[in-house]
Design a protein around this motif. Structure first.
Motif, PDB file in Angstrom:
ATOM      1  N   ALA A   1      30.007 -17.581 -15.263  1.00 11.52           N
ATOM      2  CA  ALA A   1      28.637 -16.930 -15.067  1.00 11.52           C
ATOM      3  C   ALA A   1      28.880 -16.303 -13.521  1.00 11.52           C
ATOM      4  CB  ALA A   1      27.561 -18.003 -14.956  1.00 11.52           C
ATOM      5  N   GLU A   2      29.593 -16.849 -12.675  1.00 13.58           N
ATOM      6  CA  GLU A   2      29.457 -16.320 -11.354  1.00 13.58           C
ATOM      7  C   GLU A   2      30.208 -15.152 -11.288  1.00 13.58           C
ATOM      8  OE1 GLU A   2      29.727 -19.928  -8.035  1.00 13.58           O
ATOM      9  OE2 GLU A   2      31.330 -19.745  -9.321  1.00 13.58           O
ATOM     10  N   TRP A   3      31.350 -14.872 -11.977  1.00 11.78           N
ATOM     11  CA  TRP A   3      32.116 -13.495 -12.427  1.00 11.78           C
ATOM     12  C   TRP A   3      31.280 -12.548 -13.001  1.00 11.78           C
ATOM     13  CZ3 TRP A   3      36.008 -12.051  -9.596  1.00 11.78           C
ATOM     14  CH2 TRP A   3      36.906 -13.077  -9.153  1.00 11.78           C
ATOM     15  N   ASN A   4      30.500 -13.015 -14.009  1.00 10.96           N
ATOM     16  CA  ASN A   4      29.694 -12.051 -14.833  1.00 10.96           C
ATOM     17  C   ASN A   4      28.561 -11.513 -13.641  1.00 10.96           C
ATOM     18  OD1 ASN A   4      28.568 -10.560 -17.003  1.00 10.96           O
ATOM     19  ND2 ASN A   4      26.918 -12.180 -17.089  1.00 10.96           N
ATOM     20  N   ASP A   5      28.032 -12.359 -12.855  1.00  6.85           N
ATOM     21  CA  ASP A   5      27.180 -11.696 -11.656  1.00  6.85           C
ATOM     22  C   ASP A   5      27.719 -10.777 -10.896  1.00  6.85           C
ATOM     23  OD1 ASP A   5      25.199 -13.428 -13.232  1.00  6.85           O
ATOM     24  OD2 ASP A   5      25.207 -15.083 -11.537  1.00  6.85           O
ATOM     25  N   TYR A   6      29.016 -10.905 -10.425  1.00  8.44           N
ATOM     26  CA  TYR A   6      29.758 -10.482  -9.518  1.00  8.44           C
ATOM     27  C   TYR A   6      29.945  -9.061 -10.069  1.00  8.44           C
ATOM     28  CZ  TYR A   6      33.609  -8.155  -6.928  1.00  8.44           C
ATOM     29  OH  TYR A   6      34.310  -7.624  -6.207  1.00  8.44           O
ATOM     30  N   TYR A   7      30.461  -8.993 -11.313  1.00  7.61           N
ATOM     31  CA  TYR A   7      30.807  -7.746 -11.692  1.00  7.61           C
ATOM     32  C   TYR A   7      29.506  -7.007 -12.044  1.00  7.61           C
ATOM     33  CZ  TYR A   7      35.783  -8.793 -12.175  1.00  7.61           C
ATOM     34  OH  TYR A   7      37.183  -9.119 -11.891  1.00  7.61           O
ATOM     35  N   LYS A   8      28.452  -7.593 -12.512  1.00  4.92           N
ATOM     36  CA  LYS A   8      27.120  -6.834 -12.697  1.00  4.92           C
ATOM     37  C   LYS A   8      26.756  -6.181 -11.335  1.00  4.92           C
ATOM     38  CE  LYS A   8      25.672  -8.626 -17.101  1.00  4.92           C
ATOM     39  NZ  LYS A   8      24.408  -9.270 -17.843  1.00  4.92           N
ATOM     40  N   SER A   9      26.807  -6.801 -10.470  1.00  6.22           N
ATOM     41  CA  SER A   9      26.274  -6.578  -9.152  1.00  6.22           C
ATOM     42  C   SER A   9      27.182  -5.311  -8.527  1.00  6.22           C
ATOM     43  CB  SER A   9      26.155  -7.576  -8.134  1.00  6.22           C
ATOM     44  OG  SER A   9      27.471  -8.054  -7.533  1.00  6.22           O
ATOM     45  N   LYS A  10      28.456  -5.398  -8.790  1.00  2.00           N
ATOM     46  CA  LYS A  10      29.466  -4.402  -8.234  1.00  2.00           C
ATOM     47  C   LYS A  10      29.392  -3.031  -9.453  1.00  2.00           C
ATOM     48  CE  LYS A  10      34.068  -3.460  -6.912  1.00  2.00           C
ATOM     49  NZ  LYS A  10      35.250  -4.100  -6.412  1.00  2.00           N
ATOM     50  N   TYR A  11      29.361  -3.118 -10.667  1.00  8.10           N
ATOM     51  CA  TYR A  11      29.471  -2.210 -11.433  1.00  8.10           C
ATOM     52  C   TYR A  11      27.877  -1.687 -12.257  1.00  8.10           C
ATOM     53  CZ  TYR A  11      34.409  -2.827 -11.048  1.00  8.10           C
ATOM     54  OH  TYR A  11      35.496  -3.014 -10.056  1.00  8.10           O
ATOM     55  N   GLY A  12      27.135  -2.546 -12.082  1.00  9.72           N
ATOM     56  CA  GLY A  12      25.549  -2.520 -12.687  1.00  9.72           C
ATOM     57  C   GLY A  12      25.497  -3.237 -14.123  1.00  9.72           C
ATOM     58  N   ASP A  13      24.305  -3.563 -14.356  1.00 11.90           N
ATOM     59  CA  ASP A  13      24.046  -4.492 -15.355  1.00 11.90           C
ATOM     60  C   ASP A  13      24.474  -3.776 -16.553  1.00 11.90           C
ATOM     61  OD1 ASP A  13      23.179  -6.558 -13.794  1.00 11.90           O
ATOM     62  OD2 ASP A  13      21.071  -5.879 -14.264  1.00 11.90           O
ATOM     63  N   GLY A  14      24.119  -2.559 -16.779  1.00  7.58           N
ATOM     64  CA  GLY A  14      24.448  -1.833 -17.947  1.00  7.58           C
ATOM     65  C   GLY A  14      25.934  -1.574 -18.305  1.00  7.58           C
ATOM     66  N   ASN A  15      26.626  -1.744 -17.239  1.00  6.33           N
ATOM     67  CA  ASN A  15      28.249  -1.658 -17.335  1.00  6.33           C
ATOM     68  C   ASN A  15      28.973  -2.526 -17.679  1.00  6.33           C
ATOM     69  OD1 ASN A  15      27.592   1.390 -17.134  1.00  6.33           O
ATOM     70  ND2 ASN A  15      27.506   0.804 -14.682  1.00  6.33           N
ATOM     71  N   VAL A  16      28.424  -3.832 -17.881  1.00  6.30           N
ATOM     72  CA  VAL A  16      29.342  -5.019 -17.833  1.00  6.30           C
ATOM     73  C   VAL A  16      28.657  -5.973 -19.132  1.00  6.30           C
ATOM     74  CG1 VAL A  16      29.873  -7.324 -16.830  1.00  6.30           C
ATOM     75  CG2 VAL A  16      29.582  -5.193 -15.533  1.00  6.30           C
ATOM     76  N   THR A  17      29.660  -6.247 -19.994  1.00  6.90           N
ATOM     77  CA  THR A  17      29.223  -7.162 -21.104  1.00  6.90           C
ATOM     78  C   THR A  17      30.169  -8.360 -21.201  1.00  6.90           C
ATOM     79  OG1 THR A  17      28.736  -5.183 -22.306  1.00  6.90           O
ATOM     80  CG2 THR A  17      29.058  -7.062 -23.609  1.00  6.90           C
ATOM     81  N   TRP A  18      29.405  -9.556 -21.165  1.00  4.12           N
ATOM     82  CA  TRP A  18      30.545 -10.766 -21.148  1.00  4.12           C
ATOM     83  C   TRP A  18      30.820 -10.913 -22.547  1.00  4.12           C
ATOM     84  CZ3 TRP A  18      28.530 -15.655 -18.625  1.00  4.12           C
ATOM     85  CH2 TRP A  18      29.492 -16.629 -18.441  1.00  4.12           C
ATOM     86  N   VAL A  19      32.059 -10.800 -23.021  1.00  2.00           N
ATOM     87  CA  VAL A  19      32.603 -10.929 -24.388  1.00  2.00           C
ATOM     88  C   VAL A  19      33.491 -12.388 -24.367  1.00  2.00           C
ATOM     89  CG1 VAL A  19      34.011 -10.073 -26.201  1.00  2.00           C
ATOM     90  CG2 VAL A  19      32.715  -8.722 -24.597  1.00  2.00           C
ATOM     91  N   THR A  20      33.392 -13.122 -25.349  1.00  2.00           N
ATOM     92  CA  THR A  20      34.197 -14.246 -25.289  1.00  2.00           C
ATOM     93  C   THR A  20      34.245 -14.562 -26.793  1.00  2.00           C
ATOM     94  OG1 THR A  20      34.516 -16.584 -24.934  1.00  2.00           O
ATOM     95  CG2 THR A  20      32.188 -16.010 -25.064  1.00  2.00           C
ATOM     96  N   GLU A  21      35.399 -15.059 -27.253  1.00  2.00           N
ATOM     97  CA  GLU A  21      35.458 -15.559 -28.687  1.00  2.00           C
ATOM     98  C   GLU A  21      35.153 -16.885 -28.849  1.00  2.00           C
ATOM     99  OE1 GLU A  21      40.284 -16.993 -29.412  1.00  2.00           O
ATOM    100  OE2 GLU A  21      39.678 -15.121 -28.132  1.00  2.00           O
ATOM    101  N   LEU A  22      34.629 -17.479 -27.776  1.00  2.00           N
ATOM    102  CA  LEU A  22      34.115 -19.027 -28.029  1.00  2.00           C
ATOM    103  C   LEU A  22      32.421 -18.868 -28.048  1.00  2.00           C
ATOM    104  CD1 LEU A  22      36.358 -20.582 -25.180  1.00  2.00           C
ATOM    105  CD2 LEU A  22      36.711 -20.511 -27.475  1.00  2.00           C
ATOM    106  N   LYS A  23      32.109 -19.818 -29.134  1.00  2.00           N
ATOM    107  CA  LYS A  23      30.608 -19.436 -29.444  1.00  2.00           C
ATOM    108  C   LYS A  23      30.039 -20.984 -29.342  1.00  2.00           C
ATOM    109  CE  LYS A  23      30.851 -15.137 -30.570  1.00  2.00           C
ATOM    110  NZ  LYS A  23      30.973 -14.225 -29.636  1.00  2.00           N
ATOM    111  N   SER A  24      30.896 -22.049 -29.102  1.00  6.17           N
ATOM    112  CA  SER A  24      30.005 -23.244 -29.111  1.00  6.17           C
ATOM    113  C   SER A  24      31.269 -24.117 -28.474  1.00  6.17           C
ATOM    114  CB  SER A  24      29.814 -23.816 -30.510  1.00  6.17           C
ATOM    115  OG  SER A  24      31.028 -23.828 -31.211  1.00  6.17           O
ATOM    116  N   TYR A  25      30.652 -25.311 -28.180  1.00  9.10           N
ATOM    117  CA  TYR A  25      31.438 -26.505 -27.777  1.00  9.10           C
ATOM    118  C   TYR A  25      32.451 -26.790 -28.624  1.00  9.10           C
ATOM    119  CZ  TYR A  25      32.888 -31.018 -25.696  1.00  9.10           C
ATOM    120  OH  TYR A  25      33.687 -31.932 -24.900  1.00  9.10           O
ATOM    121  N   ASP A  26      32.426 -26.828 -29.736  1.00  9.49           N
ATOM    122  CA  ASP A  26      33.415 -27.069 -31.045  1.00  9.49           C
ATOM    123  C   ASP A  26      34.625 -26.053 -30.862  1.00  9.49           C
ATOM    124  OD1 ASP A  26      32.313 -29.411 -31.912  1.00  9.49           O
ATOM    125  OD2 ASP A  26      31.021 -28.426 -33.359  1.00  9.49           O
TER     126      ASP A  26
END
Length: 96
Positions: free
Chosen positions: A62-87
């Motif tokens: 979340a901190e990295w996501n916030d950092y990149y959004k502040s640096k590159y703009g909200d519309g230019n950053v998408t948090w992508v992960t293959e993990l969807k749950s604790y399982d």
């Protein structure tokens, strides 16, 4: 030495002293700005100060996501992960 020659020597000496003082002042200001820039460079994205590896504090996703959004703009950053749950984490821990 004539009075005129003395005045000329005094004037030239005063100019040299003034020029030297101006040069030293400019060098001091440049040095201070360089040191200030170096100090700013030792701050990490969250404002923590340090040098080298001491600045490299582990960050959450979340901190990295916030950092990149502040640096590159909200519309230019998408948090992508293959993990969807604790399982997903338990079944595929290397995906972290």
């Amino acid at each position: 030495m004539t009075e005129e020659a003395t005045e000329k020597v005094v004037k030239e000496t005063a100019e040299e002293v003034t020029e030297k003082a101006a040069k030293e002042s400019a060098e001091k200001a440049t040095k201070e700005k360089t040191e200030e820039a170096a100090n700013d460079a030792t701050k990490d994205s969250l404002g923590n100060k340090g040098t080298g590896n001491s600045v490299q504090i582990p960050r959450t996703g979340a901190e990295w996501n916030d950092y990149y959004k502040s640096k590159y703009g909200d519309g230019n950053v998408t948090w992508v992960t293959e993990l969807k749950s604790y399982d997903d984490i338990l079944n595929n821990p290397k995906a972290l």
